[in-house]
Design a protein around this motif. Structure first.
Motif, PDB file in Angstrom:
ATOM      1  N   GLY A   1       0.833  -1.209   0.000  1.00 44.63           N
ATOM      2  CA  GLY A   1       0.000   0.000   0.000  1.00 44.63           C
ATOM      3  C   GLY A   1       0.855   1.242   0.000  1.00 44.63           C
ATOM      4  O   GLY A   1       0.647   2.175  -0.787  1.00 44.63           O
ATOM      5  N   LYS A   2       1.848   1.251   0.876  1.00 46.13           N
ATOM      6  CA  LYS A   2       2.713   2.428   0.986  1.00 46.13           C
ATOM      7  C   LYS A   2       3.482   2.665  -0.317  1.00 46.13           C
ATOM      8  O   LYS A   2       3.648   3.795  -0.757  1.00 46.13           O
ATOM      9  CB  LYS A   2       3.684   2.248   2.164  1.00 46.13           C
ATOM     10  N   GLU A   3       3.913   1.560  -0.927  1.00 44.45           N
ATOM     11  CA  GLU A   3       4.672   1.690  -2.182  1.00 44.45           C
ATOM     12  C   GLU A   3       3.784   2.242  -3.309  1.00 44.45           C
ATOM     13  O   GLU A   3       4.218   3.072  -4.107  1.00 44.45           O
ATOM     14  CB  GLU A   3       5.259   0.332  -2.568  1.00 44.45           C
ATOM     15  N   THR A   4       2.532   1.791  -3.319  1.00 48.44           N
ATOM     16  CA  THR A   4       1.592   2.279  -4.332  1.00 48.44           C
ATOM     17  C   THR A   4       1.398   3.788  -4.183  1.00 48.44           C
ATOM     18  O   THR A   4       1.409   4.531  -5.168  1.00 48.44           O
ATOM     19  CB  THR A   4       0.254   1.531  -4.188  1.00 48.44           C
ATOM     20  N   LEU A   5       1.232   4.215  -2.946  1.00 49.31           N
ATOM     21  CA  LEU A   5       1.062   5.654  -2.703  1.00 49.31           C
ATOM     22  C   LEU A   5       2.322   6.421  -3.071  1.00 49.31           C
ATOM     23  O   LEU A   5       2.257   7.497  -3.673  1.00 49.31           O
ATOM     24  CB  LEU A   5       0.712   5.902  -1.226  1.00 49.31           C
ATOM     25  N   ALA A   6       3.454   5.839  -2.730  1.00 48.95           N
ATOM     26  CA  ALA A   6       4.722   6.521  -3.010  1.00 48.95           C
ATOM     27  C   ALA A   6       4.906   6.752  -4.507  1.00 48.95           C
ATOM     28  O   ALA A   6       5.487   7.767  -4.930  1.00 48.95           O
ATOM     29  CB  ALA A   6       5.887   5.709  -2.445  1.00 48.95           C
ATOM     30  N   LYS A   7       4.419   5.831  -5.317  1.00 48.24           N
ATOM     31  CA  LYS A   7       4.560   5.990  -6.779  1.00 48.24           C
ATOM     32  C   LYS A   7       3.795   7.214  -7.276  1.00 48.24           C
ATOM     33  O   LYS A   7       4.187   7.855  -8.253  1.00 48.24           O
ATOM     34  CB  LYS A   7       4.074   4.725  -7.496  1.00 48.24           C
ATOM     35  N   ILE A   8       2.673   7.504  -6.608  1.00 51.18           N
ATOM     36  CA  ILE A   8       1.916   8.716  -6.973  1.00 51.18           C
ATOM     37  C   ILE A   8       2.759   9.948  -6.649  1.00 51.18           C
ATOM     38  O   ILE A   8       2.831  10.901  -7.438  1.00 51.18           O
ATOM     39  CB  ILE A   8       0.558   8.749  -6.224  1.00 51.18           C
ATOM     40  N   ALA A   9       3.427   9.917  -5.494  1.00 55.60           N
ATOM     41  CA  ALA A   9       4.273  11.052  -5.099  1.00 55.60           C
ATOM     42  C   ALA A   9       5.433  11.223  -6.075  1.00 55.60           C
ATOM     43  O   ALA A   9       5.765  12.344  -6.484  1.00 55.60           O
ATOM     44  CB  ALA A   9       4.793  10.842  -3.680  1.00 55.60           C
ATOM     45  N   VAL A  10       6.039  10.117  -6.472  1.00 49.17           N
ATOM     46  CA  VAL A  10       7.170  10.176  -7.413  1.00 49.17           C
ATOM     47  C   VAL A  10       6.705  10.790  -8.739  1.00 49.17           C
ATOM     48  O   VAL A  10       7.377  11.654  -9.304  1.00 49.17           O
ATOM     49  CB  VAL A  10       7.781   8.771  -7.618  1.00 49.17           C
ATOM     50  N   LYS A  11       5.541  10.360  -9.213  1.00 49.52           N
ATOM     51  CA  LYS A  11       4.985  10.903 -10.465  1.00 49.52           C
ATOM     52  C   LYS A  11       4.767  12.415 -10.354  1.00 49.52           C
ATOM     53  O   LYS A  11       5.165  13.177 -11.239  1.00 49.52           O
ATOM     54  CB  LYS A  11       3.646  10.216 -10.782  1.00 49.52           C
ATOM     55  N   ASN A  12       4.131  12.822  -9.247  1.00 46.37           N
ATOM     56  CA  ASN A  12       3.798  14.255  -9.130  1.00 46.37           C
ATOM     57  C   ASN A  12       5.054  15.112  -8.947  1.00 46.37           C
ATOM     58  O   ASN A  12       5.105  16.243  -9.429  1.00 46.37           O
ATOM     59  CB  ASN A  12       2.777  14.471  -8.011  1.00 46.37           C
ATOM     60  N   HIS A  13       6.064  14.545  -8.291  1.00 44.57           N
ATOM     61  CA  HIS A  13       7.319  15.294  -8.181  1.00 44.57           C
ATOM     62  C   HIS A  13       8.004  15.396  -9.539  1.00 44.57           C
ATOM     63  O   HIS A  13       8.597  16.428  -9.873  1.00 44.57           O
ATOM     64  CB  HIS A  13       8.253  14.647  -7.149  1.00 44.57           C
ATOM     65  N   ASP A  14       7.913  14.341 -10.319  1.00 41.24           N
ATOM     66  CA  ASP A  14       8.494  14.372 -11.659  1.00 41.24           C
ATOM     67  C   ASP A  14       7.803  15.465 -12.484  1.00 41.24           C
ATOM     68  O   ASP A  14       8.457  16.267 -13.154  1.00 41.24           O
ATOM     69  CB  ASP A  14       8.319  12.990 -12.306  1.00 41.24           C
TER      70      ASP A  14
END
Lengths: 477, 395
Positions: B162-175
């Protein structure tokens, strides 16, 4: 027949290893651990716990009086017992009064309630005592003191122990005191106050009550003698001629501590929990003199009651890891301030919302049965207006529906807030903070119960509300 | 209910630089976005017939609209403030559009502005809502964090997954944010960095939470039939939806913390007005309310971008990334662009407006030939949702 109808204790979940205190000051520990109120507990909240434990599933509308005793009442002016009576959802007609100023306030209050019932003025009288006293940092008292509460329900019908008589003496002496501005308990020289104060008067009151009712020490099944320390207790027992092995109630010093005005009622509660029909209990307590009372245990004692026993409260604990944070919880140290609050309390709002925020009333729609907390005037489900019954839900069991461990919302010395949504019996949702809980142990569906706690300080008064905690009181609901 | 599809157009927009704007007051921020919008539309303050202001927390409650009108010297016209949690600016925009569609006004302004960084503390503070007792220790991350564990449990994700899935959203938005000059944050992050960041409200870590920023955004709105008098590439309002859940989610009996009616109904009303049947296929770009990564995930499923329980597959495949099937929060979102509450709805609309005109500030972040875009905010504990769908062609 006047006597004790029910009883219940409360010991905070947190315990402080006395070694942590001793090590901080390079002193020797007196051994064991002491109970400590959590950052959201005080004498009012602990009294609510003990009283809820005592009242159990009894009809609260039958209670006609409520007294509260403490030397650490959160309010100096403003009745603390009215707040507790409201939180307990007692009737507004209930007689209330606060007792304080002396460690004898607990027994004085109990005596007054017994006399009220005996006189026929009331039929059921609830009393609760709680204390959270502060010894000076480094002092012996800091180690020996504990925090706790106990409640006793006095009544005229089917008592578990009948009130057989009492005896009191006064002692005017500056031995243990606090001036209005004092945070910490002051004492005069130890040998003087123990010899001429505590021990002399406890001996006199115990001998006096035995003589008054023509009893010998051997007639007493359990002698209940709250004492400031274990050594003094042992000496007193020996000098009075009681058998330390069979006749003496544990003074709770080693693993709980000396809980002030609450100590006599806590020990009485523990004694009743182990008593047998026919037992004679002698309770004596010191504080500017001494009160003694005799109770005779009836066969009602065997009737099973769903209460949380003192032994279970002692066993169910969380070791608190930090002396520095203990000092901060007690406002002795001022920790770095945390995030500021956006919502400022208003006495007006608190008063208007008292039915939900203090009495813990939910609304139950008369049309569709939908239950919501706090009370909703327009039903969430069917939108019926002002067509609901108020239902007390503080005694409903629940389960965690969802949670998060919030690092922003807490006090800076108690930073993790477990924001929790619980589903209570009846499908009701309750949103609150989980307390008395290791944050990492929370799970979905974990059984929880409601506990009345301090929420925060603001506007110069105390703000209380209900929180959730892992089941502790349990069946006592 | 009526329909304002293609009746109203946005002919100018402005957006201030977002971030910790120590240099700028509430008024300065409003001037920055309003004058960009005037220039973009080719109008001046004398052309504005009414103004809707989105503003949540002016220094003194209840004065927001007059502060902004005074800063902009708007004279002799109605100035109306909207304040509705995080949907504030969207609802100000929608109100302005409705007023033009009604025929009462020809040219109006909607402006959102927020100054959060004068408070002396990070975050929004503790204690949110109406009740000083019940909501005393409620925080924004605490409220949204409550969604996460229910989601993980329901769809069988371990805490780590779950945490990793959420983190991917953060990585995308930071990109995405790294390419956006006006955004608050421009740093790209790795998955590892996101996963190891300090916890704010478990499972939400630092990078799961949006920026706390100052900013302003502004739109000039006119009747669709006049729009081409202002510019060759107006952007038309295709549909909107606003929906409110009638009880704090925390207290709502039977609420599963997954199916947010406000999200479902606001998006469906907007789709219906805009004539959208399949948002996943028909929308070309979307700006949604990523106050926290878990919110963005919940929106994917409640808006019909992803099937229930399947958002993880779309996140893993990059469906919502720049160049994916439906780029979401291509300007960095609340996460990186920042979230000055009362300005965000118009900032998101600004991004959609620029994308639909093909005028993204850097070419590498321009979506190819977009036709329809969606902007959205989700406010409160969460409880209220507002959606606007915009298009660059009539009909």
């Amino acid at each position: 027949m006047t006597g004790i109808v029910s009883y219940g204790g409360y010991i905070p979940a947190l315990r402080l290893d006395r070694k942590l205190i001793a090590d901080a000051w390079g002193r020797n520990s007196i051994g064991g651990e002491r109970s400590m109120a959590n950052s959201d507990e005080d004498s009012i909240t602990m009294s609510v716990e003990a009283a809820a434990n005592c009242l159990n599933d009894r009809k609260r509308e039958e209670i006609e009086g409520f007294f509260f005793a403490s030397t650490t009442a959160p309010y100096k002016e403003k009745m603390n017992s009215t707040l507790i009576a409201t939180v307990l959802d007692l009737e507004r007609e209930v007689v209330t009064a606060d007792f304080g100023n002396s460690l004898r306030a607990g027994t004085a209050m109990l005596k007054a309630a017994l006399d009220s019932v005996k006189s026929g003025s009331t039929r059921n009288f609830l009393v609760a005592a709680a204390d959270s006293r502060l010894g000076y940092p480094k002092s012996d008292q800091e180690q020996t003191f504990g925090d706790g509460a106990a409640a006793v329900l006095v009544g005229d019908t089917d008592p578990v122990a009948t009130f057989e008589g009492s005896y009191s003496i006064n002692n005017e002496m500056i031995d243990v005191w606090r001036n209005p501005e004092d945070k910490f308990v002051k004492t005069w020289e130890g040998r003087f106050i123990l010899d001429e104060g505590y021990t002399a008067h406890m001996k006199e009151v115990v001998s006096g009550i035995l003589k008054k009712y023509d009893l010998k020490p051997a007639d007493i099944s359990k002698v209940i003698l709250p004492a400031p320390d274990i050594r003094t207790h042992g000496k007193l027992v020996k000098s009075l001629g009681f058998d330390p092995k069979t006749q003496v109630q544990d003074p709770l010093i080693s693993n709980v501590g000396y809980c002030g005005t609450a100590q006599p009622l806590m020990m009485l509660t523990a004694a009743l929990e182990e008593a047998n029909p026919g037992d004679i209990l002698l309770l004596a307590a010191y504080g500017d003199g001494a009160d003694a009372m005799i109770f005779k245990v009836t066969d009602q004692i065997g009737k099973s009651m769903n209460r949380c026993k003192m032994s279970a409260l002692i066993e169910n604990k969380m070791m608190f890891p930090s002396y520095a944070r203990f000092l901060s919880f007690r406002d002795i140290l001022e920790a770095q301030p945390g995030e500021p609050f956006r919502l400022f309390p208003s006495a007006t709002v608190s008063w208007r919302e008292r039915k939900s925020s203090l009495r813990c009333h939910a609304s139950r729609c008369r049309k569709c049965g939908c239950m919501t907390f706090p009370v909703q005037r327009v039903c969430y489900n069917c939108r019926s207006k002002d067509d609901y019954d108020e239902v007390r839900v503080s005694d409903r069991a629940g389960k965690v529906f969802t949670f998060t461990r919030d690092n922003l919302g807490g006090r800076s010395d108690d930073p993790v807030i477990i924001q929790t949504v619980a589903e209570l019996e009846g499908g009701l949702r309750f949103y609150g903070i989980m307390t008395d809980c290791e944050p990492d142990t929370v799970e979905l569906n974990m059984p929880v119960e409601l506990t009345f706690r301090r929420i925060y300080e603001g506007a110069g008064f105390h703000n209380y509300f209900w929180k959730l905690r892992p089941v502790r009181r349990g069946g006592a609901n | 209910m009526g329909n304002i599809k293609d009746k109203v157009a946005i002919v100018g927009m402005g957006c201030s630089k977002f971030g910790e704007r120590w240099d700028a007051s509430l008024e300065d921020l409003a001037i920055e976005s309003a004058y960009e919008a005037y220039e973009d539309a080719g109008v001046g303050p004398e052309d504005i017939e009414a103004c809707w202001v989105g503003q949540v927390s002016a220094p003194v409650a209840g004065i927001g609209a007059t502060s902004i009108a005074e800063a902009l010297k708007l004279r002799d016209i109605p100035v109306i403030r909207n304040e509705n949690w995080c949907t504030t600016a969207h609802i100000a925009l929608i109100e302005a559009c409705i007023a033009v569609a009604s025929g009462l006004y020809d040219t109006v302004m909607a402006i959102g502005v927020e100054k959060l960084k004068d408070t002396g503390y990070p975050g929004l503070g503790t204690g949110r809502g109406m009740s000083p007792v019940l909501e005393a220790r409620r925080t924004a991350p605490g409220s949204f964090g409550l969604i996460a564990k229910r989601y993980f449990e329901t769809y069988g994700l371990s805490n780590e997954e779950g945490k990793e899935t959420l983190a991917k959203i953060a990585v995308k938005n930071h990109d995405n944010g790294s390419l956006c000059p006006k955004a608050h944050f421009h740093n790209k992050i790795t998955l590892e960095k996101a996963l190891n960041a300090p916890i704010i409200a478990w499972p939400l870590g630092l990078f799961d939470c949006c920026g706390n920023s100052d900013g302003s955004a502004c739109a000039i709105i006119t009747r669709a039939d006049r729009a081409r008098d202002f510019r060759p590439d107006p952007v038309y309002m295709k549909g909107y939806g606003i929906s409110m859940d009638s009880l704090l989610p925390h207290l709502r009996p039977g609420f599963d913390w997954l199916h947010f009616d406000a999200l479902i109904k606001s998006s469906h009303k907007a789709y219906e007005m805009a004539g959208i049947k399949n948002p996943r296929e028909e929308l070309d770009v979307a700006e949604v309310h990523d106050c926290f990564t878990i919110t963005e995930l919940a929106i994917y499923e409640n808006f019909g971008f992803s099937p229930r329980g399947k958002a993880k597959e779309d996140i893993d495949s990059g469906f919502f990334a720049r160049g994916g099937g439906l780029p979401v929060n291509i300007d960095g979102g609340l996460k990186c662009f920042g979230h000055p509450i009362g300005a965000s709805g118009l900032r998101m609309t600004y991004e959609i407006y620029k994308q639909l005109q093909g005028k993204a500030d850097l070419p590498e972040r321009q979506v190819k030939n977009p036709r329809l875009g969606l902007s959205h905010t989700f406010g409160g504990p969460p409880q209220i949702s507002a959606v606007a769908i915009l298009g660059n062609e009539k009909g």
